[in-house]
Write a protein that holds these residues in place. Structure first.
Motif, short mmCIF file in Angstrom:
data_model
loop_
_atom_site.label_atom_id
_atom_site.label_comp_id
_atom_site.label_asym_id
_atom_site.label_seq_id
_atom_site.Cartn_x
_atom_site.Cartn_y
_atom_site.Cartn_z
N VAL A 454 -2.00 0.55 3.84
CA VAL A 454 -3.23 0.84 4.59
C VAL A 454 -3.96 2.06 4.03
N LEU A 455 -3.23 2.99 3.42
CA LEU A 455 -3.90 4.16 2.85
C LEU A 455 -4.63 3.81 1.55
N ILE A 456 -4.02 2.97 0.74
CA ILE A 456 -4.71 2.50 -0.46
C ILE A 456 -5.94 1.68 -0.06
N THR A 457 -5.79 0.86 0.99
CA THR A 457 -6.94 0.10 1.50
C THR A 457 -8.06 1.05 1.92
N ALA A 458 -7.70 2.12 2.62
CA ALA A 458 -8.70 3.10 3.05
C ALA A 458 -9.36 3.77 1.85
N GLY A 459 -8.55 4.12 0.86
CA GLY A 459 -9.09 4.76 -0.33
C GLY A 459 -10.05 3.85 -1.10
N LEU A 460 -9.69 2.57 -1.19
CA LEU A 460 -10.56 1.61 -1.88
C LEU A 460 -11.86 1.39 -1.10
N LEU A 461 -11.76 1.34 0.23
CA LEU A 461 -12.97 1.20 1.04
C LEU A 461 -13.89 2.40 0.84
N ALA A 462 -13.27 3.60 0.79
CA ALA A 462 -14.07 4.81 0.55
C ALA A 462 -14.75 4.75 -0.82
#
Length: 908
Positions: A454-462
């Motif tokens: 979920v943190l990589i997902t958040a980073g990619l969304l950012a």
């Protein structure tokens, strides 16, 4: 005999792994002893059974206890209490401090009794992580973490100094310094071994790693296959001192997972959905054990996200058995091939290794969920079980904003929702905020920052948001507080951290922070606009709890969400948005950007995960975990076996629990001339009883601190001062929402001092009674002591001079904690209560039938003498529920019991 414990059923055998011989207690051998279906026990019950076999001593753990566990699948015994001895203890700083202070006080008592104080140490390994102190005062800047940590050390220096002493004074105690991470994530990544190797006089023993922790979210480690749950500080102290923990033999709900998560759904969405399902089902006091072929599609990080929220769905645990994914995770975090092989071999030999193709365990009942049905969602705005699908968020938000207050809403009108307030920021920029504006957005807590997915997902969304030209509104306070420094490492290596920072999500600290209410102040312009206009603003956080007032006192609506959705709502700046039909924002050319435009695909996420999350990151970060914090290392602390108590300290004082402890316990006698300190109703929680939150200036605790020269802005909070009983006793029963029926027209920690009829604080009244040598009772209704267990709910009761609590029913842990402090729990007989008996609180009470020969569950009489001199009697049940309870009460508490036993052993 093995370590003074008998192998009562002859189940201890040996096995060889790579030419090394190990010993273990083989639970399936019990089937040859006449116990059927041991092999089909739930995995969690198997671990409890192994512990009972290994720790059998015929006193604390008996044959009957082993039989109760072994027969679980064929003979359920509701309300039967069983013991458990965990292999280790996990503490955080606010609950761990009073526990370690008590150990220090025990050393003082041993010295006064003429013995060597260094004999007092935890009997099993204890890990304490300093993670509950840091607050997000600084945010949205590159030096936020450094500045917040400086404040952390300034505010909590005395507490940290005590921890530094304890770290060197006690054996079996390791302390992880501040700015390392959150206890549960560090437990996952570093502290947990899954299997324990113990050298004994009879060879190396193997057994499952297990623990209890003084935080309700200790259950996160269930995702790694460890038996663990949260307990109160007094229970933790008991376990440290080699006492068993007793609990009612649980029902085990089997939760079958099938399929796999669809693209776009996250483990957070699954955790929130499971919470909603199980809250509706009702699993309080039960174990939930996950099984099914869906486990093969779930990483340990995803499992830990679900297990973490067991307190929110009401279960004691949310347990995932050890399987191939467990071994994969151990490899990922850098464990050696030999360690992984040991885990695999042991758990397979014990029949504790999950294999979906083998016999399904026997459960109390079953639930099933297809993972492919999980969709993006949030929970809120007031409770973690209130699930809202992302597709329904805009409609649901408007509905609850306009819902009447007495029905759980906010009582606004459509016109209110259209009201806008202009604010001017310190840099001169202007913003418009209104009801539903997101003023706090936090990627925080162990629930999600332990999960690279979920943190990589958040980073990619950012990254995609920045590339599309989106920016965050200036009124949104944003922060990233990871659960470990490994998170920073892989976000940096992946190149995603810089995009999070461009949207304002700079790392603000390594600790629980916003999730426990340490969100720090809002900027003055925003704070003033909220207060002056009574705005119902919102927070979105990747945490696990969102009760009213918890996240920030000025934020009324609080939503739990996955890290990528936290960023999405931060960019939108409002809850009043439909992400499926409305743009999340506009780029520099005023072109609309939708959430679907920036949401990363499953393939993108996996590609980044493969390259960024590697074993060497964990190995390097944890190789010097105890010495990496320079500020921590530079703290000057006293040396020696005894702590150097300082009379001037307002944080650390020697508690009085063991002062003047006689060699032998006094005989138990009936109580005479007892007054009532408080007459309470139903569902009085430990939040009502235990000092918590901010310390008010005009409260007894606030007045005490001012007398000690502490300025009001330096009060800190009750949890930060748990090592000073002078502060804590003044905050006991002082919650501003507690209702004492002796003063029915007012709320708060007040009572009527009966000798004069004067209304005063509960603390002041208790001290007057103590001066006059008058004992006290508390009388209450149903479910007394519910809520998160807290040691000071019982310690405060004891220090106020309360000898017994008479209630219609007790929450299990609080009842146990009262006994552990030498306070007698008494229960009304069914059908009776204070109201039916006409008790008003102005009477004088006596007990009839208390003696040193007291037995579990016996009935005694209470004589009540009214103001007019008339009297009546009623019966109560003595809620000492087992022999250990009786022993504790006879000695005046757990610490007194252990000390007397140790002194007896020293003499012989």
């Amino acid at each position: 005999m093995v370590n003074d414990r008998e192998d009562v059923f002859q189940t201890r055998i040996s096995m060889k792994i790579r030419d090394k011989e190990y010993y273990y207690y083989r639970i399936n051998a019990l089937e040859k002893k006449g116990f059927s279906n041991v092999s089909r026990l739930p995995y969690s019950i198997k671990i409890l059974l192994e512990s009972a076999l290994r720790n059998f001593d015929s006193s604390n753990i008996t044959k009957e206890h082993i039989q109760t566990y072994a027969n679980w699948a064929v003979k359920r015994e509701p309300n039967k209490e069983v013991p458990f001895k965990p292999s280790r203890i996990l503490l955080h700083d606010t609950t761990g401090l009073p526990a370690i202070v008590d150990l220090a006080a025990m050393r003082e008592t041993v010295l006064r009794m003429g013995e060597d104080p260094s004999i007092i140490n935890p009997h099993i390994p204890v890990d304490l992580v300093v993670d509950h102190s840091v607050s997000v005062d600084y945010f949205g800047r590159a030096d936020a973490m450094e500045l917040n940590e400086k404040l952390n050390f300034k505010r909590n220096w005395e507490r940290f100094r005590f921890f530094r002493w304890a770290q060197h004074a006690f054996r079996n105690l390791n302390i992880v310094p501040p700015a390392t991470g959150i206890m549960h994530q560090i437990n996952m990544e570093y502290l947990s071994s899954v299997i324990v190797k113990k050298n004994t006089d009879h060879g190396i023993e193997l057994f499952p790693d297990s623990l209890v922790g003084t935080d309700s979210h200790t259950t996160m480690i269930n995702g790694l296959g460890l038996l663990a749950w949260g307990v109160g500080g007094i229970e933790a102290e008991a376990a440290m001192l080699d006492q068993p923990l007793y609990f009612v033999i649980p029902e085990v709900v089997g939760f079958k997972l099938t399929g796999k998560l669809s693209d776009g759904a996250t483990a957070t969405d699954l955790a929130l959905t499971v919470t909603n399902i199980l809250r509706k089902k009702g699993v309080v006091g039960k174990f939930v054990e996950f099984f099914g072929d869906g486990l093969n599609k779930m990483s340990v990080a995803d499992r830990a996200t679900v297990a973490n929220m067991a307190p929110e769905y009401g279960a004691t645990m949310g347990f995932f058995p050890v399987d191939q994914e467990t071994l994969n995770y151990l490899t990922l975090i850098g464990r050696s091939e030999e360690e992984v092989l040991l885990v695999e071999t042991y758990y397979k030999e014990q029949g504790m290794f999950f294999d979906n193709d083998k016999h399904e365990p026997i459960y109390s009942e079953n639930i099933e969920l297809d993972l492919s049905t999980i969709v993006p969602c949030l929970a809120g705005p007031k409770r973690p079980q209130d699930l809202v699908n992302l597709t329904s968020m805009k409609e649901d938000f408007k509905h609850i904003m306009c819902k009447p207050i007495d029905e759980g809403g906010y009582g606004l009108t459509e016109d209110d929702l259209r009201k806008e307030v202009k604010i001017v920021h310190d840099n001169g920029d202007c913003s418009i905020i209104k009801h539903g504006s997101v003023v706090l957005a936090a990627i925080t807590s162990c629930t999600n920052t332990s999960n690279p997915n979920v943190l990589i997902t958040a980073g990619l969304l950012a990254k995609k948001a920045v590339e599309k030209g989106l920016t965050k509104p200036s009124f949104v306070k944003s922060s990233l507080t990871p659960g470990s420094r490994v998170v920073m490492d892989y976000l940096q290596e992946s190149g995603l951290l810089k995009y999070l920072e461009k949207l304002g999500f700079y790392i603000a600290g390594y600790g629980c922070a916003t999730c426990i209410g340490n969100s720090g102040p809002l900027p003055d312009a925003i704070s003033n606009a909220i207060v002056d206009n009574d705005l119902a603003v919102a927070s979105v956080l990747s945490g696990n709890r969102n009760f009213e007032g918890r996240i920030h006192p000025q934020v009324k609506a609080n939503y739990l969400a996955s890290p990528p959705l936290v960023i999405a709502y931060a960019l939108a700046g409002t809850m009043d948005i439909d992400f499926y039909s409305e743009p999340i924002g506009f780029n520099e050319t005023n072109r609309p950007v939708y959430l679907r435009d920036i949401w990363p695909s499953f393939t993108e996420i996996q590609d980044y995960l493969k390259g960024a999350v590697r074993p060497e990151l964990f190995q390097k970060r944890y190789e010097n975990v105890y010495t990496a914090n320079k500020s921590w290392n530079e703290i000057d602390f006293p040396k020696g076996d005894l702590y150097e108590w300082e009379d001037s300290s307002t944080y650390i004082q020697e508690p009085p629990f063991l002062h003047n402890l006689p060699e032998y316990a006094d005989a138990i006698k009936d109580f005479k001339n007892v007054h009532v300190l408080a007459l309470l109703g139903d569902s009085v929680t430990t939040d009502h009883l235990s000092p918590s939150g901010a310390i008010k200036k005009d409260s007894p605790a606030g007045l005490y601190l001012q007398q000690q020269g502490v300025k009001t802005h330096e009060f800190n909070s009750y949890p930060s001062r748990r090592g000073n009983h002078h502060v804590m006793i003044r905050g006991a029963f002082a919650n501003h929402r507690i209702r004492n029926q002796m003063v029915p027209e007012r709320e708060g920690g007040i009572t009527k001092y009966m000798p004069s009829g004067e209304i005063m604080s509960i603390f002041d009244a208790a001290m007057k009674y103590k001066e006059n040598r008058i004992s006290l009772f508390v009388i209450a209704g149903k479910e007394y002591g519910t809520g998160s267990s807290r040691d000071w709910a019982a310690k405060g009761t004891y220090l106020l001079g309360v000898k017994a609590v008479i209630a219609e029913s007790f929450e299990r842990i609080h009842r146990s904690n009262l006994v552990g402090m030498g306070v007698l729990p008494l229960q009304f007989i069914d059908g009776q209560n204070a109201a039916s008996l006409g008790i008003q609180g102005n009477e004088i009470f006596e007990t009839i039938g208390l003696s040193s020969n007291i037995i579990p569950g016996q009935k005694i009489k209470i004589r009540v003498i009214r103001v007019d001199g008339s009297s009546f009697e009623f019966s109560v049940i003595v809620r000492l529920d087992n022999g250990i309870d009786v022993k504790y009460y006879q000695n005046g508490g757990i610490m007194q019991t252990v000390l007397r036993q140790m002194m007896k052993n020293q003499k012989y």
